[in-house]
Each structure stands twice: as structure tokens, then as C-alpha cells.
Design an enzyme around this catalytic site. Structure first.
Site, short mmCIF file in Angstrom:
data_model
loop_
_atom_site.label_atom_id
_atom_site.label_comp_id
_atom_site.label_asym_id
_atom_site.label_seq_id
_atom_site.Cartn_x
_atom_site.Cartn_y
_atom_site.Cartn_z
N GLU A 52 14.51 -3.19 1.87
CA GLU A 52 13.26 -3.69 1.53
C GLU A 52 13.56 -5.43 1.49
O GLU A 52 13.02 -5.87 0.00
CB GLU A 52 12.01 -3.01 0.10
CG GLU A 52 12.06 -1.74 1.02
CD GLU A 52 11.48 -0.75 -0.60
OE1 GLU A 52 11.84 -1.48 -1.46
OE2 GLU A 52 11.13 0.45 -0.40
N CYS A 67 4.18 2.47 -5.14
CA CYS A 67 3.58 1.31 -6.22
C CYS A 67 3.02 0.37 -5.97
O CYS A 67 2.16 0.37 -6.63
CB CYS A 67 5.69 0.83 -6.24
SG CYS A 67 6.16 0.42 -4.50
#
Length: 640
Positions: free
Chosen positions: A322, A406
Site C-alpha cells: 500500500e 480502516c
């Protein structure tokens, strides 16, 4: 350092904007309720209950799942700051009671360790997110306290912060693997005026890259985390271990620990961690009057925005880790561009603006707000993108929830706190940074004014600002000139003011009483090209109008999207359609496409035999794509 600007509090801004009010009502009425149910169904709330009962084993979900509950509390608290909702207030208090009951006598609070590894607290800073969860708890507590005046969660957060302070003063020397605690401690210090929290935040910012604890933990991962390199599953550590590697070796860059912050010249590693880190570091730089650190953070900002950011404002191009990769590496169909990363960037840019007053930071907030973050939630508020591609073959689709969830509560807390990003004040004036209809009551040099903004942003560029004061008062009103605006005109009470579209702000200094400002920001359709080093975009163009980046979807266009090409001089018809995607302005033009006839069963033929024709093409705002089911999409279109 120059005088710092202060954003207006949520309670001093009322949003009445057609565009944002609709999204905020969905956020309040659907998204926050939906996410609460997900916290129940995923076992997040059960973790707190079981921990409070002294049970062991059976932790639900990710080891940092506590943070989802904290971000939900924060989002709900922002709603309560401006909206009377007894049912939501009661639900928030119930969740706070669950959290408080799970806190241990020494102040420590983490349900994963309470249930699974109570003997291993603070042994694996690299991976286990204890400080990350603590940071989100603190942010939630500050938001709840500011919204309600209550200290029920603030007491929990300060007890945990005190525990962390004692622990890292006496027993541990190291930084968290995932940043977040830094900016949270600075916010806690702001509401408590406790200097120890500022010192602790500065410690976490400064030690990264100077201390080899993260490297030592990684080298000893088999012992610390029970990681078996021969086990494909690898336990918890095995789920994350490979993302820490760069060319097969651990170098710390994934967690921005490869060098001291002041020696880092490019944005590296996990993009969310980087944004939270830089936001916290900016807070520290401001608090300590560290101009050198602030200038270095701007150097990193320029590397990100000039070489490592998508046209939508998305950041972090690589799925594995990421993370940021290398300059100009911005693939479209495999873009990661995590929603959380754009939100973290907004946090960072708000801090940079508050300290410097530079419009470029507010410009980026606008770009990321309308494009890179808003795309992360469906129009009905119940489905979400974690990663945000700029090209899809039809297989990319929003989801109702994630194992690592998240992003959904992160976007909920951003939308619920939009007021914080619209205006700011300093000793002699008001900054108007985002154009959103509503009313604000800024206090400038002891005088509280009423500013009523009326606009049809992002569809039209006309803005009216009515400025009323209890008595004639002199101060400055500064209107941000958006980066996309090529022509601007401003008048006060019908009298034109000389302005320049190259200005960052149009500054109006005068004695105010009961006056009207009218600004016209030209909203042309812009045909953009990327730097030639961006391989995926060579020979392609993207469309932008005002703050919105556009895309083409298969559902709106008859041909496969790869067949369309657009002339950079093409004329576009802008049409506002209330019946489409909750109301959007579409861009319609004539594109060049290959002729369908004349192939006679051939798969290949000479290029000089190729015929072209034209076909209509329709583009919609990027944030709204994938709300009519999975289908093909492109931001970058072939240039004719």
C-alpha cells in the site's frame, strides 16, 4: 515562524450546501448507523466486552480492530457537535462505557493483547499497532470532549497516554511501526495543556530513523511474533512480513524508518503511515518553532505532488505494501490510491496551511476531498472502496465492509468534520478556503462576524459571501483562487475589485458592516496531460472541470472505452442532470473512434487502410463511478 491560522470550530460553521448537505445527511443517517452495525457483526464491540470480563482467547478480527470503534466514536462525535440526536448520543456513551470497562488498572488498553497475548505488550512495535490504536482512541476522545464537554472518554485516553509516557520513559526506546500516536498526542496536549504529551509526540517523531529497534524486531521476528517463514499463513506476522522488504531486504522505508526525517528526500513506504507521520511532524515543527523541519516537510510535499500523485489526488500506487514506489510510477488499472491515504494527506495539508497560509495546501485538500476521498463511499453510504483505481475492466467494485476496515470509518469522520476545512482566521482576517454554502461565525480581533456563503460548487463557479458585523469593523477577507481557475472576477457591493487569477488569494481589506462579496471563478473544461515520464498516460488525456476530475464509464458509452480518443481542442457540452447519480454535471463531446466496417473477417491489416469516424462520448465525475453496478471505467482517455 509566521502567525498561525486557526480553523473555525465545527460548532461555529453550519453547512447548508446542496452538494455537501446531501452527503452529510447520508453520512449521519445511514453510514454511521451502518458502520455501528458492522462493529457489532464483526465482533469489534464484543472484543471490548470480553476483555472487560477478563476472558482470554477468541479475539475477533484484525489485531488493530479497536481503531475501527474509535474512528466511529470520532465520526459520531462530530455529528453531535452540530446535530441534536439523543439516540446517537446514547449509543456513543454505551460504546465509551464498553471501552472504559476494558481498560486495565495501569491505563493500558488493547483488546487483542488483553485476550491473546497479555504477556507480550509492547514487544512488537513494528507490526502490532498498539500505538496506532492508542492514537485513534485519543483522537476520538478529543473529538468527543470538544463536541459534548464530557470527559468520559478523555479520562480513558489521558490514562492510556500517561501509561505510554511512563513506559517509553522507563522501559522502551523506539517508534511505532504505524504512525498515528504523534498527531494524536499533539491534539491531546491542545485540550489538556499538558506539556508531557507534546514532549512524547516530539520523541516519537524524532526517534524514527535514529533508532534501530524496528530493524531489531524484524530480524528477530520468529522469536517475537512466532513467525515461521516456511508456513504460508505465517500467523499474524506472516500476514504482513513481506511488505516490510525492499528488494528482499529490510531497510525501514516501508515505515519511513530508513533515515531520520530531515534526511529523507522522497516520500517512501506505506502511504497512510507517511501521511500520519508528516502530519504529526508538522504539529511538532509548529510547536517548537522549527522552520528547518517545516521547510523539509515542504520538500517531501513537493516530491509527492510533483512526481508521485495521481491526477485525482490519490497517493500510494502499489498494492503490495500500500505504498509509494518511484517517481512517475502511476499505473492506472493497478492503482492503489488508498482512501485512508488521501484522508491522511488532507490532515497533513490542513496543518501545513495553518502554519504557512499558502493556498497550495488548501488546493490539494480540495482536489483530494472531491476526488480521492469522496470516491471511497457509495452514494447510498453503505459500500466502500479501499483502493481506488483510475481504470477498470469492470471487475472493481465497492464492498460493504472489509477484514481490515480502516477506510469506512475514516471517511465517515472526514465528512462529519468538513466544517474544519472551510475557513480559518488569524489576528487580522478571515481565510475562505473551500466554497461550500452555509453560515460561519468567525471571531476576528475580538469581533464576531456572520459570514453567509451561497454557491453551487462544484457545478458552478459563482460564490456570494454576505459579511455582517455588529458594528463597523476593519479586517481582511481572503478568497482562495483555486489552482484550476484561469479567470476570476470579484466585486464588493457591486463594485469591481482589481484581481489577478495568478494570485493565491484575493485579499479584501476594508471596514465591514453589511456587505456582499461576489466572486466568479471560471470553470472551463480542462484537458490535461501527464508528465511524459508517466508511462501509462503517454498519448492520453484526462478531463477536469472545476475541482472535479471526470471519467468515462461503460454504462454511458456505446463502444468499448479503449476505442475512444479525444482532441485536446474538443468542445464539451456541460449538462447538469438531476436524474443521474444524485445530480451531476456531465461532459459530452464528440470523440474519434475506429470505423467498424471494412475488416471482412481480418484480424490484422495495413495501418494505412484504417478508417475513423466519430461517436458521442459522455464523462461523469470520478467520485460517482461504480454507483450503477460494476462496469468499465477510465480516467485517462486516448488523445486524438
Amino acid at each position: 515562524m509566521s502567525e498561525q491560522r486557526k480553523p473555525l470550530s465545527i460548532g461555529s460553521v453550519e453547512i447548508e450546501d446542496d452538494f455537501w448537505r446531501q452527503r452529510r445527511e447520508v453520512n449521519r443517517e445511514k453510514t454511521i448507523e451502518y458502520q455501528y452495525q458492522q462493529l457489532r457483526e464483526s465482533g469489534t464491540l464484543e472484543n471490548f466486552h470480553r476483555a472487560s470480563e477478563g476472558e482470554s482467547g477468541g479475539h475477533n478480527g484484525m489485531w488493530f480492530q479497536d481503531s475501527d470503534a474509535y474512528k466511529w466514536i470520532e465520526a459520531a462525535s462530530y455529528v453531535l457537535a452540530n446535530h441534536h440526536d439523543p439516540e446517537l448520543a446514547e449509543r456513543v456513551e454505551e460504546v465509551i462505557e464498553l471501552v472504559a470497562a476494558a481498560q486495565e488498572e495501569d491505563g493500558y488498553l488493547n483488546t487483542y493483547f488483553a485476550l491473546e497475548e497479555p504477556e507480550n505488550r509492547w514487544t512488537n512495535l513494528n507490526m502490532m499497532h498498539e500505538l496506532y490504536c492508542a492514537g485513534h482512541l485519543i483522537e476520538a476522545a478529543v473529538a468527543h470532549h470538544r463536541a459534548t464537554g464530557e470527559t468520559s472518554l478523555l479520562d480513558v485516553a489521558t490514562d492510556f497516554a500517561d501509561h505510554i509516557d511512563r513506559t517509553f520513559e522507563d522501559d522502551i526506546d523506539g517508534a511505532p511501526g504505524h504512525q498515528e500516536i504523534e498527531l494524536a498526542l499533539m491534539e491531546l496536549a491542545d485540550v489538556t495543556d499538558e506539556e508531557r504529551y507534546r514532549d512524547l509526540a516530539r520523541y516519537f517523531v524524532d526517534i524514527r530513523g535514529h533508532n534501530d529497534r524496528l530493524a531489531w524486531e524484524f530480524a528477530n521476528i520468529e522469536e517475537i511474533a512466532g513467525y515461521d517463514p516456511d508456513d504460508d499463513e505465517g500467523g499474524i506476522a506472516g500476514q504482513a512480513v513481506n511488505v516490510f522488504l525492499e528488494d528482499g531486504e529490510y531497510d525501514g522505508s516501508y515505515a519511513q524508518a530508513h533515515a531520520p526525517l530531515r534526511e529523507q528526500e522522497t516520500v517512501e513506504g506505506h502511504s497512510v503511515r507517511a501521511m500520519y507521520y508528516f502530519a504529526g511532524a508538522t504539529d511538532v515543527a509548529v510547536e517548537t518553532d522549527d522552520d528547518d523541519l517545516l521547510q523539509h516537510l515542504d520538500l517531501l510535499w513537493r516530491n509527492m505532488t510533483e512526481k508521485r500523485m495521481y491526477v485525482t489526488g490519490g497517493i500510494g500506487s502499489q498494492h503490495v505494501g500500500e505504498r509509494f514506489t518511484t517517481d512517475y510510477d502511476l499505473p492506472n488499472d493497478t492503482a492503489y490510491a488508498e482512501t485512508c491515504a488521501a484522508i491522511g494527506s488532507i490532515f497533513w495539508n490542513q496543518r501545513l496551511f495553518e502554519e504557512t497560509g499558502k493556498s497550495k495546501y488548501a488546493d490539494l485538500i480540495e482536489r483530494q476531498l472531491y476526488n480521492a476521498t469522496l470516491v471511497g463511499v457509495s452514494l447510498d453510504g453503505t459500500e466502500f472502496f479501499y483502493d481506488n483505481v483510475l481504470e477498470s475492466d469492470g471487475s472493481h467494485d465497492r464492498e460493504g465492509w472489509f477484514e481490515c476496515a480502516c477506510c469506512p470509518p475514516n471517511i465517515a469522520r472526514l465528512i462529519a468534520s468538513l466544517e474544519r476545512y472551510l475557513y480559518a482566521v488569524d489576528d487580522d482576517g478571515l481565510y475562505v478556503n473551500q466554497y461550500v454554502s452555509g453560515t460561519a461565525t468567525p471571531t476576528i480581533d475580538g469581533t464576531t462576524a456572520t459570514v453567509t456563503q451561497t454557491t453551487d460548487f462544484p457545478w458552478e463557479g459563482t460564490v456570494e459571501l454576505d459579511v455582517e458585523t455588529p458594528e463597523e469593523t476593519e479586517f481582511a477577507v481572503r478568497l482562495r483562487v483555486p489552482e484550476w481557475c484561469t479567470d476570476v472576477s470579484v466585486s464588493v457591493n457591486g463594485t469591481s475589485v482589481a484581481v489577478d487569477a495568478t494570485e493565491d488569494y484575493v485579499t479584501l481589506e476594508r471596514v465591514w458592516d453589511d456587505d456582499r462579496i461576489t466572486a466568479e471563478f471560471e470553470m472551463d473544461v480542462q484537458v490535461l496531460e501527464a508528465h511524459p515520464k508517466v508511462e501509462d498516460d503517454v498519448g492520453r488525456v484526462a478531463l477536469q472541470r472545476g475541482p472535479l476530475v471526470y471519467c468515462v464509464e461503460g454504462v454511458d458509452n456505446d463502444r468499448p472505452l479503449h476505442q475512444y480518443s479525444i482532441d485536446s481542442e474538443a468542445e464539451f457540452e456541460v449538462t447538469y442532470r438531476e436524474d443521474l447519480l444524485d445530480g451531476v454535471a456531465t461532459l459530452d463531446a464528440t470523440a474519434t473512434v475506429p470505423a467498424k466496417d471494412g475488416w471482412d473477417g481480418e484480424l490484422y491489416r495495413s495501418a494505412d487502410e484504417t478508417d475513423e469516424t466519430t461517436a458521442p462520448i459522455t464523462a461523469v465525475p470520478y467520485y460517482a463511478w461504480n454507483n450503477r453496478g460494476p462496469n468499465r471505467m477510465q480516467v485517462w482517455i486516448r488523445e486524438a
